[in-house]
Scaffold this active site. Sequence first.
Site, PDB file in Angstrom:
ATOM      1  N   GLU A  69       0.821  -1.212   0.000  1.00 31.63           N
ATOM      2  CA  GLU A  69       0.000   0.000   0.000  1.00 31.63           C
ATOM      3  C   GLU A  69       0.851   1.256   0.000  1.00 31.63           C
ATOM      4  OE1 GLU A  69      -3.664  -1.702   2.743  1.00 31.63           O
ATOM      5  OE2 GLU A  69      -1.743  -1.251   3.657  1.00 31.63           O
ATOM      6  N   THR A  97       5.471  -9.508   9.070  1.00 30.90           N
ATOM      7  CA  THR A  97       4.162  -9.357   8.424  1.00 30.90           C
ATOM      8  C   THR A  97       4.062  -7.974   7.790  1.00 30.90           C
ATOM      9  OG1 THR A  97       3.112 -10.849  10.002  1.00 30.90           O
ATOM     10  CG2 THR A  97       1.652  -9.302   8.869  1.00 30.90           C
ATOM     11  N   ASP A 174      -2.498 -15.485  22.520  1.00 32.52           N
ATOM     12  CA  ASP A 174      -2.199 -15.699  21.095  1.00 32.52           C
ATOM     13  C   ASP A 174      -2.462 -17.176  20.813  1.00 32.52           C
ATOM     14  OD1 ASP A 174      -0.086 -14.078  18.936  1.00 32.52           O
ATOM     15  OD2 ASP A 174      -0.443 -16.220  18.591  1.00 32.52           O
ATOM     16  N   GLY A 239      -7.670  -5.842  11.741  1.00 34.08           N
ATOM     17  CA  GLY A 239      -8.526  -5.873  10.547  1.00 34.08           C
ATOM     18  C   GLY A 239      -8.312  -4.575   9.797  1.00 34.08           C
ATOM     19  N   ASP A 240      -7.466  -4.615   8.772  1.00 36.22           N
ATOM     20  CA  ASP A 240      -7.032  -3.359   8.158  1.00 36.22           C
ATOM     21  C   ASP A 240      -6.898  -3.486   6.645  1.00 36.22           C
ATOM     22  OD1 ASP A 240      -4.867  -5.035   8.083  1.00 36.22           O
ATOM     23  OD2 ASP A 240      -3.438  -3.610   8.925  1.00 36.22           O
TER      24      ASP A 240
HETATM   25  P1  NAD Z   1       2.431 -10.561  13.520  1.00 38.81           P
HETATM   26  O1  NAD Z   1       2.308 -11.532  12.409  1.00 38.81           O
HETATM   27  O2  NAD Z   1       3.787 -10.261  14.057  1.00 38.81           O
HETATM   28  O3  NAD Z   1       1.538 -11.045  14.767  1.00 38.81           O
HETATM   29  C1  NAD Z   1       0.229 -11.486  14.636  1.00 38.81           C
HETATM   30  C2  NAD Z   1      -0.044 -12.466  15.781  1.00 38.81           C
HETATM   31  O4  NAD Z   1      -1.433 -12.797  15.740  1.00 38.81           O
HETATM   32  C3  NAD Z   1       0.731 -13.768  15.664  1.00 38.81           C
HETATM   33  O5  NAD Z   1       1.484 -13.986  16.837  1.00 38.81           O
HETATM   34  C4  NAD Z   1      -0.364 -14.833  15.464  1.00 38.81           C
HETATM   35  O6  NAD Z   1      -0.030 -16.066  16.056  1.00 38.81           O
HETATM   36  C5  NAD Z   1      -1.536 -14.163  16.150  1.00 38.81           C
HETATM   37  N1  NAD Z   1      -2.847 -14.665  15.767  1.00 38.81           N
HETATM   38  C6  NAD Z   1      -3.316 -14.983  14.510  1.00 38.81           C
HETATM   39  N2  NAD Z   1      -4.586 -15.413  14.583  1.00 38.81           N
HETATM   40  C7  NAD Z   1      -4.949 -15.340  15.894  1.00 38.81           C
HETATM   41  C8  NAD Z   1      -6.146 -15.644  16.596  1.00 38.81           C
HETATM   42  N3  NAD Z   1      -7.225 -16.123  15.968  1.00 38.81           N
HETATM   43  N4  NAD Z   1      -6.182 -15.426  17.928  1.00 38.81           N
HETATM   44  C9  NAD Z   1      -5.081 -14.959  18.584  1.00 38.81           C
HETATM   45  N5  NAD Z   1      -3.906 -14.666  17.978  1.00 38.81           N
HETATM   46  C10 NAD Z   1      -3.845 -14.862  16.651  1.00 38.81           C
HETATM   47  O7  NAD Z   1       1.711  -9.226  13.027  1.00 38.81           O
HETATM   48  P2  NAD Z   1       1.842  -7.742  13.626  1.00 38.81           P
HETATM   49  O8  NAD Z   1       2.908  -6.989  12.946  1.00 38.81           O
HETATM   50  O9  NAD Z   1       1.831  -7.820  15.119  1.00 38.81           O
HETATM   51  O10 NAD Z   1       0.467  -7.130  13.108  1.00 38.81           O
HETATM   52  C11 NAD Z   1      -0.752  -7.569  13.659  1.00 38.81           C
HETATM   53  C12 NAD Z   1      -1.888  -7.057  12.810  1.00 38.81           C
HETATM   54  O11 NAD Z   1      -1.969  -5.630  12.915  1.00 38.81           O
HETATM   55  C13 NAD Z   1      -1.729  -7.348  11.318  1.00 38.81           C
HETATM   56  O12 NAD Z   1      -2.966  -7.785  10.824  1.00 38.81           O
HETATM   57  C14 NAD Z   1      -1.341  -6.018  10.721  1.00 38.81           C
HETATM   58  O13 NAD Z   1      -1.741  -5.902   9.384  1.00 38.81           O
HETATM   59  C15 NAD Z   1      -2.078  -5.074  11.616  1.00 38.81           C
HETATM   60  N6  NAD Z   1      -1.518  -3.725  11.693  1.00 38.81           N
HETATM   61  C16 NAD Z   1      -2.415  -2.700  11.704  1.00 38.81           C
HETATM   62  C17 NAD Z   1      -1.950  -1.410  11.793  1.00 38.81           C
HETATM   63  C18 NAD Z   1      -2.938  -0.288  11.873  1.00 38.81           C
HETATM   64  O14 NAD Z   1      -2.533   0.875  11.757  1.00 38.81           O
HETATM   65  N7  NAD Z   1      -4.187  -0.556  12.100  1.00 38.81           N
HETATM   66  C19 NAD Z   1      -0.573  -1.146  11.815  1.00 38.81           C
HETATM   67  C20 NAD Z   1       0.313  -2.220  11.816  1.00 38.81           C
HETATM   68  C21 NAD Z   1      -0.176  -3.516  11.770  1.00 38.81           C
END
Ligand code: NAD
Length: 352
Positions: A69, A97, A174, A239-240
């Site tokens: 993006e 990620t 998690d 959820g993004d």
């Molecule tokens: P990451 O992959 O490092 O961590 C995600 C974690 O979620 C993992 O440890 C995984 O095991 C866990 N997980 C997956 N499904 C699960 C479930 N059903 N129940 C519990 N845990 C579960 O990712 P991250 O960098 O920490 O990012 C997390 C999320 O935040 C991503 O979806 C990312 O796109 C989003 N994000 C959003 C913003 C924003 O501004 N809104 C910014 C950065 C990241």
Amino acid sequence: MNKMTNLAPSKLAYVPFVSVDNMMKLIHHIGIKPMLRDLAEAITEDFARWDSFDKTPRIGSHSDVGVIELMPTSDGELYGFKYVNGHPKNMAEGLQTVTAFGLLADVDSGYPVLLSEMTMLTAMRTAAMSAVATKALARPDARMMAMIGNGAQSEFQSLALQAVCGIDTVRLYDIDPAATAKAMANLAGSGLTLIPCKTIEEVIEGADIITTATADKDMQTILTDNLVGAGVHINAIGGDCPGKTELHRDIVARSSVFVEYPPQTRIEGEIQQMDPDHPVTELWKVLTGKATGRSSVAEVTLFDGVGFAIEDFSALRYIHSKIKGTDFYLDLDFVADPDDPRDLFGMLQRAG
Ligand code: NAD
């Protein structure tokens, strides 16, 4: 005097570049919690002048496994954009990620004034953003957060809510217990009381705030309606993306929903599950007193956070202001700058 000369007095063509290494040094130099507080303040300041920004939903390039993006905005003086990806499958391959970098430019000349890594900075600003929303929307006596998804973002989220909102306890869950163990170890010494949990039911027990930061390229139901009690504030940040949500739609239906920029959130946020005119309140209006935030102790408030360009702009302009006079950047030979601006070819010829 051109603003850029403040940062690169010797040669305009040089653009300050903040590497990952220098970003980490800068964060430690300022302090993680003080910088989270500063970023929350910078975001709040920029949200207060919402109308001065160009706004557009971010531009996504989707594949089966992820999204890349671009997130641009400008306040008329500075222009900024972030490049960011979201690839939930990366983690299992030993990759992040989310990775990101960003650029700030001078609107007057169009010249870049800052190039920066933004993987670290995105985690910091996303946490600061959750803290801004939580401070505005959670019950003032909220002290316990449930942190669901203990990946890369989770420690940042926990520390920001501690530093800005005064939470003192984090319950962690998690689907991968190793992620919870990692977050527990990283947060030891933070002053937070940490409670590892084995189930979703256990993690939300007694929580005043629920933050979901899970990653899956799918519509997930991390939380169902029966799990969310009265008076809770939810930050749903995982959820993004179109087709990627975390909450059951009944929770969204029952909550008062607060968003960054509706045209983007309607495509990417939890509210993509709802009707296109599902009522939402823009957070900047709450921050400036133009709209009501929480209206009762029992209300469920939902910050449907997707990450908006102005937050990255705030983070970049903050970094820009902090690196002046420091060693936390390198000068990049980034813009061709011939002595005679029309003689670009001559410059090339002489270099040969
Ligand atoms: P990451 O992959 O490092 O961590 C995600 C974690 O979620 C993992 O440890 C995984 O095991 C866990 N997980 C997956 N499904 C699960 C479930 N059903 N129940 C519990 N845990 C579960 O990712 P991250 O960098 O920490 O990012 C997390 C999320 O935040 C991503 O979806 C990312 O796109 C989003 N994000 C959003 C913003 C924003 O501004 N809104 C910014 C950065 C990241």
